[in-house]
Design a protein around this motif. Structure first.
Motif, PDB file in Angstrom:
ATOM      1  N   ARG A   1       1.273  -1.347   0.048  1.00 43.34           N
ATOM      2  CA  ARG A   1      -0.374  -0.098   0.320  1.00 43.34           C
ATOM      3  C   ARG A   1       0.816   1.170   0.189  1.00 43.34           C
ATOM      4  O   ARG A   1       0.127   2.218   0.138  1.00 43.34           O
ATOM      5  CB  ARG A   1      -0.853   0.207   1.422  1.00 43.34           C
TER       6      ARG A   1
ATOM      7  N   PHE B   1       0.632   6.474  -1.493  1.00 43.65           N
ATOM      8  CA  PHE B   1       0.361   5.268  -1.606  1.00 43.65           C
ATOM      9  C   PHE B   1      -0.239   5.279  -2.898  1.00 43.65           C
ATOM     10  O   PHE B   1      -0.613   5.594  -3.568  1.00 43.65           O
ATOM     11  CB  PHE B   1      -1.041   5.570  -0.631  1.00 43.65           C
TER      12      PHE B   1
ATOM     13  N   ILE C   1      -6.050  -0.353  -4.683  1.00 42.78           N
ATOM     14  CA  ILE C   1      -5.594  -1.082  -3.609  1.00 42.78           C
ATOM     15  C   ILE C   1      -7.209  -0.704  -3.057  1.00 42.78           C
ATOM     16  O   ILE C   1      -7.653  -2.117  -2.759  1.00 42.78           O
ATOM     17  CB  ILE C   1      -4.986  -1.306  -2.116  1.00 42.78           C
TER      18      ILE C   1
ATOM     19  N   LEU D   1     -11.234  -1.277   1.516  1.00 43.18           N
ATOM     20  CA  LEU D   1      -9.486  -1.249   1.883  1.00 43.18           C
ATOM     21  C   LEU D   1     -10.114  -2.297   2.777  1.00 43.18           C
ATOM     22  O   LEU D   1     -10.495  -2.495   4.185  1.00 43.18           O
ATOM     23  CB  LEU D   1      -9.410   0.092   2.616  1.00 43.18           C
TER      24      LEU D   1
ATOM     25  N   ILE E   1      -4.121   5.147   5.919  1.00 41.33           N
ATOM     26  CA  ILE E   1      -3.704   4.801   4.520  1.00 41.33           C
ATOM     27  C   ILE E   1      -4.946   5.768   3.496  1.00 41.33           C
ATOM     28  O   ILE E   1      -5.039   6.537   2.591  1.00 41.33           O
ATOM     29  CB  ILE E   1      -4.236   2.971   4.248  1.00 41.33           C
TER      30      ILE E   1
END
Ligand code: G6P
Length: 611
Positions: A272, A278, A282, A392, A417
């Protein structure tokens, strides 16, 4: 809540059912039971108060053998934990059922059935289902039609499995609200509340949808949707793998899971983080475009996950300037809420099956009131992941201890994140993104260092075993950390605990302070530290005994009533994650010294699939 498992096979199923129940015990452990059809098609039922181990012992002493059966582990809602209230429930030795959920109109149905001459043996809402099926059969309906006619009369949420000596080669299941999966074998099929229950026997699953009704036989599965149309549902290969259910060197899963946190955080970060950014894909395709349009975030969760949301609010508003609201799902789902088409609706959940959180998601999807929905969740095949626009995953691995630990800290990591991805999508603060990435890379090591305080915290916990109350204090993002600390202590040591933002003390809780009330404070080196220290002095000067987790570079006045454990220096953004660990350990050791059932505290369950 409550776990269901069932099997229709070409071999004896009792041991398969028991292993499934052991794997579902996190859902409830007040009582357990099985019903298996004998070679002569008689329903043999064994039930036991307490955990699955008690049922196992009973079955070892008096085995029941058969190739079709259902089983259940209970978390009591209607009727105290007692053998008579344990599932399976039966009607006239002809029908046995297991049920997860709550039948809201059970009282009216019970009265009708009593008037028809049915005798109730339990106080459960479930028993009405068994009698209603039998009542419909007695009117001349076949088993399938009798179950259909029954579910048409049930209000509330349920997952249901039925066996009958009328049709020994069929398991009938229905899903309305509570989750249910079908496991596919060769010449045998299975049912379960979740895939964990069935991983020893299969890795191929069908997730039933709301309103589904299915006939499960050894060599076929027929599914009907809510409109009674026959449907094909996708077969999915599970990636869950075998759950690492071994304790290894640890005495309790909670202890093991606390010590797994550096690793689970590392795994949640893996893949990630780029160099200074980032990695967006994802979360799902086109997520960047959606995030760029977000102007507000609405977080919804329950329990420990709610506390993760409260911490995220501090971070989100500080880092992104976007407003963030956080609310418990059980309130939000029943409230009238305005349509806000620039709002991202974000659910947080370890299990992905919490009934209230799912209902809140369903509400905004039905009302089409939000820009998009997203979940941060630890279970890949869960309902929340399947039903949200974006997801996520936290990579905490299976969490067995009922009190959540590594799921919470990995949620906090996932939230950082998410904040980084939001900043990236908005494209205007690369320095903040870089700041987050670089700090997150330090986190696993910092967690290792704080875990080295284990022995000191164990010693500190001795002061708590005789206590009946405790107050937890924090300021800023450490306030929800204090809330989580208080929740952990309540959950597993049964000591009443409350958390307050330290600045609120003088508006009430100070009246509670005396030398019998331990006050636990989290004191990292943040701009609010001096304010917190003043609040702690207010406590000390009124005779309160302080237990402080403080940054090693901060000077805290010492006396015999101020007990301090120093924590390695951490950047402010990571403090809530790092300072959670000592509070987890403090609760854990207090519970161990008190001799409570740490991994399965009384009255609680890990996955709350009833509202
Ligand atoms: C239960 C568990 C808690 C958990 C809460 C929310 O109460 O015991 O540990 O925080 O449910 O569950 P979720 O799976 O949605 O995070």
């Amino acid at each position: 809540m409550c776990g269901i498992v069932g099997a229709i096979a070409q071999r004896p199923v009792t041991e398969i059912l028991l292993e499934g129940l052991r794997r579902l015990e996190y859902r409830g452990y007040d009582s357990a039971g099985v019903a298996v059809l004998s070679a002569e098609n008689a329903i043999q039922r064994t039930r036991a108060l307490g955990k699955v181990a008690a049922l196992s012992e009973k079955l070892a002493a008096e085995p029941i053998i058969g190739m079709t059966g259902i089983a259940h582990t209970r978390w009591a809602t209607h009727g105290e934990p007692a053998e008579r209230n344990a599932h399976p429930h039966m009607s006239k030795d002809r029908v046995a059922i297991v049920h997860n959920g709550i039948i809201e109109n059970h009282e009216a149905l019970r009265q009708e059935l009593i008037a028809e001459g049915f005798v109730f043996e339990s106080e459960t809402d479930t028993e009405v289902i068994a009698h209603l099926i039998e009542h419909n059969r007695a009117k001349g309906l076949g088993l399938e039609d009798a179950v259909r006619a029954t579910v048409d009369h049930l209000g509330g949420a349920y997952a249901l499995a039925v066996v009958s000596n009328d049709e020994p080669d069929t398991l009938i299941v229905a899903r309305h609200g509570s989750p249910l999966v079908l496991g596919l074998g060769l010449g045998e099929n299975f049912i379960g509340s979740d895939v964990q229950a069935l991983l020893p026997v299969t890795s191929r699953f069908i997730y039933l949808e709301n309103g589904d009704f299915a006939l499960v036989k050894r060599d076929s599965i027929t599914i009907f949707d809510a409109n009674n149309e026959q449907v094909e549902r996708e077969v999915k290969e599970s990636t869950a793998g075998m759950c690492s259910a071994s304790l290894g060197e640890y005495r309790h899963f909670m202890h093991k899971e606390i010590f797994e946190q550096p690793q689970s955080v590392q795994l949640t970060l893996e893949g990630r983080l780029g160099n200074d950014e980032f990695i967006p894909c994802i979360i799902g395709d086109n997520v960047q475009e959606t995030l760029a349009r977000v102007e507000e975030i609405q977080i919804i969760a329950c329990g420990t996950s709610y506390h993760a949301g409260l911490i995220a609010k501090y971070w989100l508003e500080e880092m992104t300037d976007l407003p963030c609201n956080v609310e418990v799902a059980s309130e939000y789902r029943y409230r009238r809420t305005p349509k806000r088409n620039k709002v991202l609706f974000l659910t947080l959940s370890q299990s992905g099956e919490t009934a209230d959180t799912l209902a809140a998601l369903d509400k905004v999807q039905t009302e089409k009131s939000m820009l998009a929905t997203m979940t941060i969740c630890n279970v890949a095949e869960s309902s929340l992941i399947r039903e949200s626009d974006f997801s996520l995953m936290t990579i905490a691995g299976p969490e067995i201890g009922v009190a959540s630990t590594k799921a919470f800290t990995t949620q906090l990591v996932a939230l950082q994140i998410f904040i980084g991805l939001l900043l990236q999508a908005k494209g205007n603060h690369p320095e903040k993104v870089k700041y987050l990435v670089n700090h997150l890379k330090q986190l696993p090591l910092l967690l290792e260092q704080v875990l080295d305080k284990d022995a000191a915290i164990e010693t500190m916990s001795e002061a708590f075993i005789e206590k009946h109350n405790a107050l937890f204090l924090g300021r800023g993002a450490q306030y929800p950390v204090a809330m989580e600390g208080a929740l952990k202590l309540k959950e597993i040591s049964y000591i009443h605990a409350e958390a307050y933002p330290a600045g609120e003390l003088k508006h009430g809780p100070l009246a509670l302070v005396d030398n019998e009330m331990p006050i636990i404070a989290v004191a990292p080196n943040t701009p609010l530290l001096e304010k917190l220290k003043s609040n702690l002095e207010e406590v000390r000067s009124r005779g309160g005994v302080l237990y402080i987790f403080a940054d090693e570079e901060v000077s805290i006045r010492e006396d015999e009533h101020i007990h301090t454990i120093t924590i390695p220096k951490v950047p402010e953004i990571l403090a809530p994650i790092v300072y959670t660990i000592p509070l987890q350990l403090l609760s854990y050791y207090t519970a161990v010294l008190k001799g409570t059932d740490v991994d399965k505290p009384r009255n609680l369950a890990k996955s709350v699939t009833v509202e």
